[in-house]
Design a protein around this motif. Structure first.
Motif, mmCIF file in Angstrom:
data_model
loop_
_atom_site.group_PDB
_atom_site.id
_atom_site.type_symbol
_atom_site.label_atom_id
_atom_site.label_comp_id
_atom_site.label_asym_id
_atom_site.label_seq_id
_atom_site.Cartn_x
_atom_site.Cartn_y
_atom_site.Cartn_z
ATOM 1 N N THR A 119 0.863 -1.319 -0.016
ATOM 2 C CA THR A 119 -0.001 -0.114 0.167
ATOM 3 C C THR A 119 1.033 1.350 -0.133
ATOM 4 O O THR A 119 0.288 2.327 0.266
ATOM 5 N N GLY A 120 2.279 1.151 0.014
ATOM 6 C CA GLY A 120 3.171 2.142 -0.206
ATOM 7 C C GLY A 120 3.520 2.553 -1.650
ATOM 8 O O GLY A 120 2.979 2.034 -2.440
ATOM 9 N N LYS A 121 4.371 3.802 -1.591
ATOM 10 C CA LYS A 121 4.931 4.101 -2.844
ATOM 11 C C LYS A 121 6.415 4.527 -2.630
ATOM 12 O O LYS A 121 6.726 4.975 -1.574
ATOM 13 N N GLY A 122 6.966 4.412 -3.862
ATOM 14 C CA GLY A 122 8.343 4.961 -3.947
ATOM 15 C C GLY A 122 9.418 3.738 -3.775
ATOM 16 O O GLY A 122 8.973 2.622 -3.579
ATOM 17 N N THR A 134 4.224 0.038 8.612
ATOM 18 C CA THR A 134 3.025 0.695 8.404
ATOM 19 C C THR A 134 2.230 0.272 7.139
ATOM 20 O O THR A 134 0.817 0.550 7.162
ATOM 21 N N LEU A 135 2.815 -0.331 6.235
ATOM 22 C CA LEU A 135 2.263 -0.814 5.025
ATOM 23 C C LEU A 135 1.493 -2.376 4.979
ATOM 24 O O LEU A 135 1.853 -3.050 5.909
ATOM 25 N N PHE A 136 0.433 -2.656 3.938
ATOM 26 C CA PHE A 136 -0.004 -3.813 3.941
ATOM 27 C C PHE A 136 0.518 -4.359 2.674
ATOM 28 O O PHE A 136 0.473 -3.557 1.623
ATOM 29 N N LEU A 137 0.412 -5.612 2.363
ATOM 30 C CA LEU A 137 0.865 -6.277 1.129
ATOM 31 C C LEU A 137 -0.528 -6.562 0.417
ATOM 32 O O LEU A 137 -1.529 -6.804 0.925
ATOM 33 N N LYS A 138 -0.183 -6.431 -1.152
ATOM 34 C CA LYS A 138 -1.382 -6.595 -1.949
ATOM 35 C C LYS A 138 -1.189 -7.778 -2.509
ATOM 36 O O LYS A 138 0.013 -8.244 -2.984
ATOM 37 N N GLU A 140 -1.801 -10.628 -5.824
ATOM 38 C CA GLU A 140 -1.450 -10.306 -7.495
ATOM 39 C C GLU A 140 -2.619 -9.681 -8.299
ATOM 40 O O GLU A 140 -2.378 -9.128 -9.185
ATOM 41 N N ASP A 141 -3.895 -9.411 -7.431
ATOM 42 C CA ASP A 141 -5.102 -9.076 -8.343
ATOM 43 C C ASP A 141 -5.083 -7.547 -7.789
ATOM 44 O O ASP A 141 -6.021 -6.626 -8.213
ATOM 45 N N GLY A 142 -4.112 -7.133 -6.860
ATOM 46 C CA GLY A 142 -4.207 -5.489 -6.434
ATOM 47 C C GLY A 142 -4.960 -5.481 -4.988
ATOM 48 O O GLY A 142 -5.177 -4.438 -4.509
ATOM 49 N N ASN A 143 -5.561 -6.824 -4.444
ATOM 50 C CA ASN A 143 -6.339 -6.583 -3.394
ATOM 51 C C ASN A 143 -5.317 -6.384 -2.081
ATOM 52 O O ASN A 143 -4.482 -7.293 -1.954
ATOM 53 N N VAL A 144 -5.890 -5.620 -1.123
ATOM 54 C CA VAL A 144 -5.057 -5.245 -0.199
ATOM 55 C C VAL A 144 -5.332 -6.528 1.059
ATOM 56 O O VAL A 144 -6.454 -6.921 1.246
ATOM 57 N N THR A 145 -4.170 -7.116 1.524
ATOM 58 C CA THR A 145 -4.134 -7.967 2.710
ATOM 59 C C THR A 145 -4.220 -7.523 3.951
ATOM 60 O O THR A 145 -3.848 -6.322 4.084
ATOM 61 N N ASP A 146 -4.234 -8.475 4.921
ATOM 62 C CA ASP A 146 -3.883 -8.018 6.629
ATOM 63 C C ASP A 146 -2.490 -8.410 6.901
ATOM 64 O O ASP A 146 -1.975 -8.165 7.579
ATOM 65 N N PHE A 147 -1.617 -8.817 5.493
ATOM 66 C CA PHE A 147 -0.300 -9.175 5.759
ATOM 67 C C PHE A 147 0.813 -8.147 5.718
ATOM 68 O O PHE A 147 0.573 -7.280 4.939
#
Length: 319
Positions: A119-122, A134-138, A140-147
């Motif tokens: 969910t981050g940038k840069g 502070t970020l969450f992993l997405k 392969e479909d771009g869906n944000v997970t809790d991980f």
């Protein structure tokens, strides 16, 4: 020596009880709580056992390597939860990517940038570890997970007694830091380092001669060039590229006692989707020992249809 393509009976039982559909998000192993429900562990306890495991014999056990950890819907690449999801279906070698934060922390990340998988940038290298946490992993479909983004150290600790690792070192990461992490966590037995040139292989071997290396060897000329490096064949797993190699070439590597890894990720995985997953068995029957794939659950399910038999390698699989 006549090739025999074998599997061990308990794996058949495991596969027989599993569908090929990936687990739902809520069914992931509770890694942090220590809850363990899978039986598909690979347990290699010493560097000597690792060398024995990776030494080719006619009773070798064909396996899959989960590219970027084996992401599926709901399970993002390079996350411990994703590794645990794949291991719930099949014993596996987990291929993971290691990058470094601005403040020198090794984290699992394939891209130079955070944008695609979090969910981050840069740039990863412009972010501190605290910021990345502070970020969450997405997926392969771009869906944000809790991980969350795991550290390399966390992955090394998790994998002990569960899975073997192959470590893809991003260009910004000093080899010294990788080797330090492997040694500090006493992970020498189950972490092999990926190299992309003979020069890199020589450097890593000189720095950590006890570690296994994945080295790209795609033809007879490269076999000869590798032998000029002076690295013992007992330290090598041969990555033969992403194109199927002739059976005679695989046999030449087997005669050196070397396991082969065929990269079926990409076009060969797509061919299996189009033509049927039994295509994976043909790769194994022609001498590919490990299939590096984006579809580890499906590829492993296909491989298990090969005739089972007892194997001296089965002692490394925990049931």
């Amino acid at each position: 020596m006549k090739n025999k393509f074998l599997w061990i009976p308990f794996l058949l039982l495991v596969f027989g009880s599993c569908s090929q559909k990936p687990l739902e998000h809520q069914e992931v192993l509770e890694v942090e709580s220590g809850v363990e429900t899978t039986e598909n562990y690979i347990k290699v306890g010493s560097v000597e056992e690792a060398r024995d495991f990776y030494t080719w014999t006619s009773d070798r056990i064909p396996m899959v390597s989960a590219h970027r950890g084996g992401p599926y819907p709901g399970f993002p690449e390079n996350s411990i939860e994703t590794f645990a999801n794949v291991v719930k279906y099949t014993p596996t070698i987990v291929e993971l990517d290691v990058a470094m934060t601005k403040d020198g922390v090794l984290v699992l990340m394939h891209d130079d940038k955070l944008d695609r998988t979090t969910t981050g940038k840069g740039l990863v290298s412009d972010a501190t570890y605290e910021e990345i946490q502070t970020l969450f992993l997405k997926d392969e479909d771009g869906n944000v997970t809790d991980f969350k983004v795991p550290t390399f150290e966390e992955a090394l600790i998790w994998s002990k007694g569960k899975a073997l690792l192959t470590v893809d070192i991003k260009q910004s990461v000093p080899y010294e830091k990788i080797i330090e992490a492997v040694r500090e966590t006493e992970s020498e037995a189950h972490a092999a380092l990926i190299t992309y040139s003979f020069a890199a292989a020589k450097k890593l071997h000189s720095m950590a001669p006890e570690l296994m290396l994945s080295v790209t060897i795609r033809n007879e000329e490269e076999i000869e060039r590798f032998e000029e490096t002076g690295i013992p064949w007992t330290r090598v797993i041969a990555f033969t590229g992403v194109t199927e190699r002739p059976q005679e070439f695989n046999r030449a590597l087997h005669e050196k006692g070397v396991f082969t890894i065929l990269g079926v990720l990409g076009n060969l995985d797509k061919s299996a989707i189009a033509r049927g997953d039994q295509l994976y068995t043909s790769f194994v029957q022609k001498g590919a020992d490990i299939l590096a794939t984006d579809r580890p659950i499906e590829a492993a399910a296909a491989i298990k249809t090969l005739a089972p038999s007892k194997s001296s390698k089965s002692k490394y699989f925990k049931k």
